[in-house]
Write an enzyme that holds these catalytic residues in place. Sequence first.
Site, PDB file in Angstrom:
ATOM      1  N   ARG A 139     -17.832   9.230   7.142  1.00 37.15           N
ATOM      2  CA  ARG A 139     -17.990   7.780   6.937  1.00 37.15           C
ATOM      3  C   ARG A 139     -17.114   6.982   7.901  1.00 37.15           C
ATOM      4  O   ARG A 139     -17.504   5.896   8.338  1.00 37.15           O
ATOM      5  CB  ARG A 139     -17.632   7.412   5.498  1.00 37.15           C
ATOM      6  CG  ARG A 139     -18.678   7.862   4.507  1.00 37.15           C
ATOM      7  CD  ARG A 139     -18.218   7.576   3.112  1.00 37.15           C
ATOM      8  NE  ARG A 139     -19.267   7.811   2.140  1.00 37.15           N
ATOM      9  CZ  ARG A 139     -19.092   7.716   0.827  1.00 37.15           C
ATOM     10  NH1 ARG A 139     -17.902   7.369   0.345  1.00 37.15           N
ATOM     11  NH2 ARG A 139     -20.080   7.948  -0.004  1.00 37.15           N
ATOM     12  N   ASN A 178     -18.937   4.300  10.220  1.00 32.62           N
ATOM     13  CA  ASN A 178     -18.564   2.873  10.240  1.00 32.62           C
ATOM     14  C   ASN A 178     -18.164   2.394  11.639  1.00 32.62           C
ATOM     15  O   ASN A 178     -18.058   1.188  11.873  1.00 32.62           O
ATOM     16  CB  ASN A 178     -17.421   2.613   9.253  1.00 32.62           C
ATOM     17  CG  ASN A 178     -17.852   2.800   7.810  1.00 32.62           C
ATOM     18  OD1 ASN A 178     -19.043   2.867   7.515  1.00 32.62           O
ATOM     19  ND2 ASN A 178     -16.879   2.901   6.908  1.00 32.62           N
ATOM     20  N   TYR A 195       0.838  -1.213   0.000  1.00 33.10           N
ATOM     21  CA  TYR A 195       0.000   0.000   0.000  1.00 33.10           C
ATOM     22  C   TYR A 195       0.873   1.262   0.000  1.00 33.10           C
ATOM     23  O   TYR A 195       0.383   2.351  -0.227  1.00 33.10           O
ATOM     24  CB  TYR A 195      -0.947   0.054   1.214  1.00 33.10           C
ATOM     25  CG  TYR A 195      -1.889  -1.125   1.376  1.00 33.10           C
ATOM     26  CD1 TYR A 195      -2.056  -2.078   0.370  1.00 33.10           C
ATOM     27  CD2 TYR A 195      -2.631  -1.285   2.545  1.00 33.10           C
ATOM     28  CE1 TYR A 195      -2.914  -3.158   0.545  1.00 33.10           C
ATOM     29  CE2 TYR A 195      -3.498  -2.355   2.716  1.00 33.10           C
ATOM     30  CZ  TYR A 195      -3.618  -3.295   1.719  1.00 33.10           C
ATOM     31  OH  TYR A 195      -4.471  -4.356   1.895  1.00 33.10           O
ATOM     32  N   ILE A 255     -12.453  -4.714   8.744  1.00 34.83           N
ATOM     33  CA  ILE A 255     -11.552  -3.559   8.611  1.00 34.83           C
ATOM     34  C   ILE A 255     -11.998  -2.624   7.486  1.00 34.83           C
ATOM     35  O   ILE A 255     -11.303  -2.463   6.484  1.00 34.83           O
ATOM     36  CB  ILE A 255     -10.100  -4.042   8.363  1.00 34.83           C
ATOM     37  CG1 ILE A 255     -10.068  -5.158   7.289  1.00 34.83           C
ATOM     38  CG2 ILE A 255      -9.458  -4.521   9.657  1.00 34.83           C
ATOM     39  CD1 ILE A 255      -8.653  -5.551   6.842  1.00 34.83           C
ATOM     40  N   SER A 288     -12.323   4.038   4.627  1.00 36.47           N
ATOM     41  CA  SER A 288     -12.868   5.268   4.056  1.00 36.47           C
ATOM     42  C   SER A 288     -11.877   6.380   4.351  1.00 36.47           C
ATOM     43  O   SER A 288     -11.147   6.300   5.338  1.00 36.47           O
ATOM     44  CB  SER A 288     -14.233   5.600   4.681  1.00 36.47           C
ATOM     45  OG  SER A 288     -14.670   6.840   4.188  1.00 36.47           O
ATOM     46  N   VAL A 289     -11.841   7.398   3.525  1.00 32.27           N
ATOM     47  CA  VAL A 289     -11.032   8.578   3.868  1.00 32.27           C
ATOM     48  C   VAL A 289     -11.931   9.754   4.249  1.00 32.27           C
ATOM     49  O   VAL A 289     -11.449  10.819   4.602  1.00 32.27           O
ATOM     50  CB  VAL A 289     -10.093   9.009   2.708  1.00 32.27           C
ATOM     51  CG1 VAL A 289      -8.990   7.981   2.510  1.00 32.27           C
ATOM     52  CG2 VAL A 289     -10.857   9.241   1.419  1.00 32.27           C
ATOM     53  N   LEU A 342     -17.362  -4.224   2.816  1.00 34.07           N
ATOM     54  CA  LEU A 342     -18.530  -3.576   2.209  1.00 34.07           C
ATOM     55  C   LEU A 342     -18.608  -3.932   0.727  1.00 34.07           C
ATOM     56  O   LEU A 342     -19.263  -3.247  -0.056  1.00 34.07           O
ATOM     57  CB  LEU A 342     -18.428  -2.048   2.385  1.00 34.07           C
ATOM     58  CG  LEU A 342     -18.219  -1.573   3.826  1.00 34.07           C
ATOM     59  CD1 LEU A 342     -17.926  -0.076   3.870  1.00 34.07           C
ATOM     60  CD2 LEU A 342     -19.436  -1.911   4.691  1.00 34.07           C
TER      61      LEU A 342
HETATM   62  P1  NAD Z   1     -14.324  -1.862   1.688  1.00 28.22           P
HETATM   63  O1  NAD Z   1     -15.305  -2.941   1.522  1.00 28.22           O
HETATM   64  O2  NAD Z   1     -13.903  -1.441   3.044  1.00 28.22           O
HETATM   65  O3  NAD Z   1     -14.928  -0.637   0.876  1.00 28.22           O
HETATM   66  C1  NAD Z   1     -14.287   0.582   0.840  1.00 28.22           C
HETATM   67  C2  NAD Z   1     -15.073   1.551  -0.045  1.00 28.22           C
HETATM   68  O4  NAD Z   1     -16.428   1.639   0.410  1.00 28.22           O
HETATM   69  C3  NAD Z   1     -14.490   2.958   0.132  1.00 28.22           C
HETATM   70  O5  NAD Z   1     -13.616   3.233  -0.909  1.00 28.22           O
HETATM   71  C4  NAD Z   1     -15.693   3.862   0.092  1.00 28.22           C
HETATM   72  O6  NAD Z   1     -15.870   4.312  -1.220  1.00 28.22           O
HETATM   73  C5  NAD Z   1     -16.844   2.989   0.457  1.00 28.22           C
HETATM   74  N1  NAD Z   1     -17.357   3.294   1.813  1.00 28.22           N
HETATM   75  C6  NAD Z   1     -16.757   3.056   3.002  1.00 28.22           C
HETATM   76  N2  NAD Z   1     -17.552   3.417   4.027  1.00 28.22           N
HETATM   77  C7  NAD Z   1     -18.675   3.914   3.458  1.00 28.22           C
HETATM   78  C8  NAD Z   1     -19.868   4.447   4.000  1.00 28.22           C
HETATM   79  N3  NAD Z   1     -20.061   4.526   5.326  1.00 28.22           N
HETATM   80  N4  NAD Z   1     -20.831   4.869   3.132  1.00 28.22           N
HETATM   81  C9  NAD Z   1     -20.657   4.763   1.793  1.00 28.22           C
HETATM   82  N5  NAD Z   1     -19.547   4.256   1.226  1.00 28.22           N
HETATM   83  C10 NAD Z   1     -18.558   3.835   2.050  1.00 28.22           C
HETATM   84  O7  NAD Z   1     -13.058  -2.231   0.753  1.00 28.22           O
HETATM   85  P2  NAD Z   1     -11.476  -2.334   0.911  1.00 28.22           P
HETATM   86  O8  NAD Z   1     -10.862  -1.032   1.210  1.00 28.22           O
HETATM   87  O9  NAD Z   1     -11.007  -3.049  -0.292  1.00 28.22           O
HETATM   88  O10 NAD Z   1     -11.261  -3.316   2.151  1.00 28.22           O
HETATM   89  C11 NAD Z   1     -11.019  -2.868   3.471  1.00 28.22           C
HETATM   90  C12 NAD Z   1      -9.584  -3.114   3.878  1.00 28.22           C
HETATM   91  O11 NAD Z   1      -9.245  -4.489   3.724  1.00 28.22           O
HETATM   92  C13 NAD Z   1      -8.564  -2.406   2.977  1.00 28.22           C
HETATM   93  O12 NAD Z   1      -8.486  -1.025   3.218  1.00 28.22           O
HETATM   94  C14 NAD Z   1      -7.314  -3.174   3.328  1.00 28.22           C
HETATM   95  O13 NAD Z   1      -6.798  -2.751   4.578  1.00 28.22           O
HETATM   96  C15 NAD Z   1      -7.856  -4.594   3.402  1.00 28.22           C
HETATM   97  N6  NAD Z   1      -7.711  -5.331   2.113  1.00 28.22           N
HETATM   98  C16 NAD Z   1      -6.930  -6.451   2.096  1.00 28.22           C
HETATM   99  C17 NAD Z   1      -6.776  -7.190   0.929  1.00 28.22           C
HETATM  100  C18 NAD Z   1      -5.942  -8.430   0.956  1.00 28.22           C
HETATM  101  O14 NAD Z   1      -5.648  -8.991  -0.110  1.00 28.22           O
HETATM  102  N7  NAD Z   1      -5.544  -8.900   2.109  1.00 28.22           N
HETATM  103  C19 NAD Z   1      -7.410  -6.790  -0.260  1.00 28.22           C
HETATM  104  C20 NAD Z   1      -8.201  -5.633  -0.226  1.00 28.22           C
HETATM  105  C21 NAD Z   1      -8.354  -4.931   0.967  1.00 28.22           C
END
Ligand code: NAD
Length: 284
Positions: free
Chosen positions: A237, A241, A52, A229, A232-233, A191
């Site tokens: 949100r 969450n 990352y 986990i 969001s930035v 999500l």
């Molecule tokens: P996620 O399912 O957490 O979705 C994130 C997206 O959902 C955000 O970009 C945002 O646009 C939206 N979102 C978040 N909160 C919201 C809200 N309250 N309302 C509306 N939209 C909202 O997806 P992710 O980031 O891929 O997964 C979470 C974490 O898992 C990552 O940040 C990372 O740390 C980890 N991850 C690990 C792997 C792996 O291969 N081990 C792969 C992907 C992610």
Amino acid sequence: MIDPVPDIELNDGTQIPQLGFGVYQVDPAETGQAVSTALQTGYRHVDTAASYRNERQVGEAVRAAGDSAYVTTKYLSPTDDHGAQDAKEAFARSFDRLGLDRVDLYLIHFPVEAGDGYTAAWRALSELRGDGRLRSIGVSNFTPQQLGRVVDDTGVTPAINQIELHPYFQQAELRREHVERGITTEAWGPLGQGAVLDDPVLREIAEAHGKTVSQVVLRWHLQLGIVVIPKSVTPSRIRENFDVFDFRLAEDEMRAIEQLDRPDGRVGIDPHTFAFPKERVDEE
Ligand code: NAD
């Protein structure tokens, strides 16, 4: 403030806060602010990875908040041949970039089948765990067969398998395997990377509770005992969450969400076809 987040006990006797904050695809320039907002909100667990390229900023924000958050990072082999030495050197670089007293959880990010494969990396992680810089070790994106192979090869069971998991992709079989082996399930893309947020069934449940779809989905994960986990930035949100501890889904609502599972529900990277980057994934 009373901490609402339950801890889950891992198979090595340590505890992980069940709700954490993910920083995949968070620009390094935005990471410090996002992690600081999360820690001020009450999250005490952050999930990053060498690939990352924001470990440095995660470490700075965690140190600025008093160094008490649980931090996960991950090893990604640069080639399709994980080597034990490469894994140890990569850990040392992640440890330095984070700049924390220790790493709480170190995961093999993706398994590869070639060469000595992920078993050499797993042996390296098992050896690293004893040295004071690292508390717990686990894997990510492993299949039941791959879990079996590392356990048979080393006798060391991963504490966690971090996998894609959300209402459209529920991984029931893999979760059963985790229970049998004493491995904790951690959901990435909880999500569905946004894909589940317009679902009509989820929307109806959310309206019934006066909550958002995102909150309902996170609540579903928590009630299943999964470590989760979300990323969001956006400050509102990030707070939304975290606000998931003042309601409970009923049995029939849990069952209705179970029905949303789809054979083609995967939205993230498919570990079976993942292409290794062929060069070192982390910064200098
Ligand atoms: P996620 O399912 O957490 O979705 C994130 C997206 O959902 C955000 O970009 C945002 O646009 C939206 N979102 C978040 N909160 C919201 C809200 N309250 N309302 C509306 N939209 C909202 O997806 P992710 O980031 O891929 O997964 C979470 C974490 O898992 C990552 O940040 C990372 O740390 C980890 N991850 C690990 C792997 C792996 O291969 N081990 C792969 C992907 C992610």
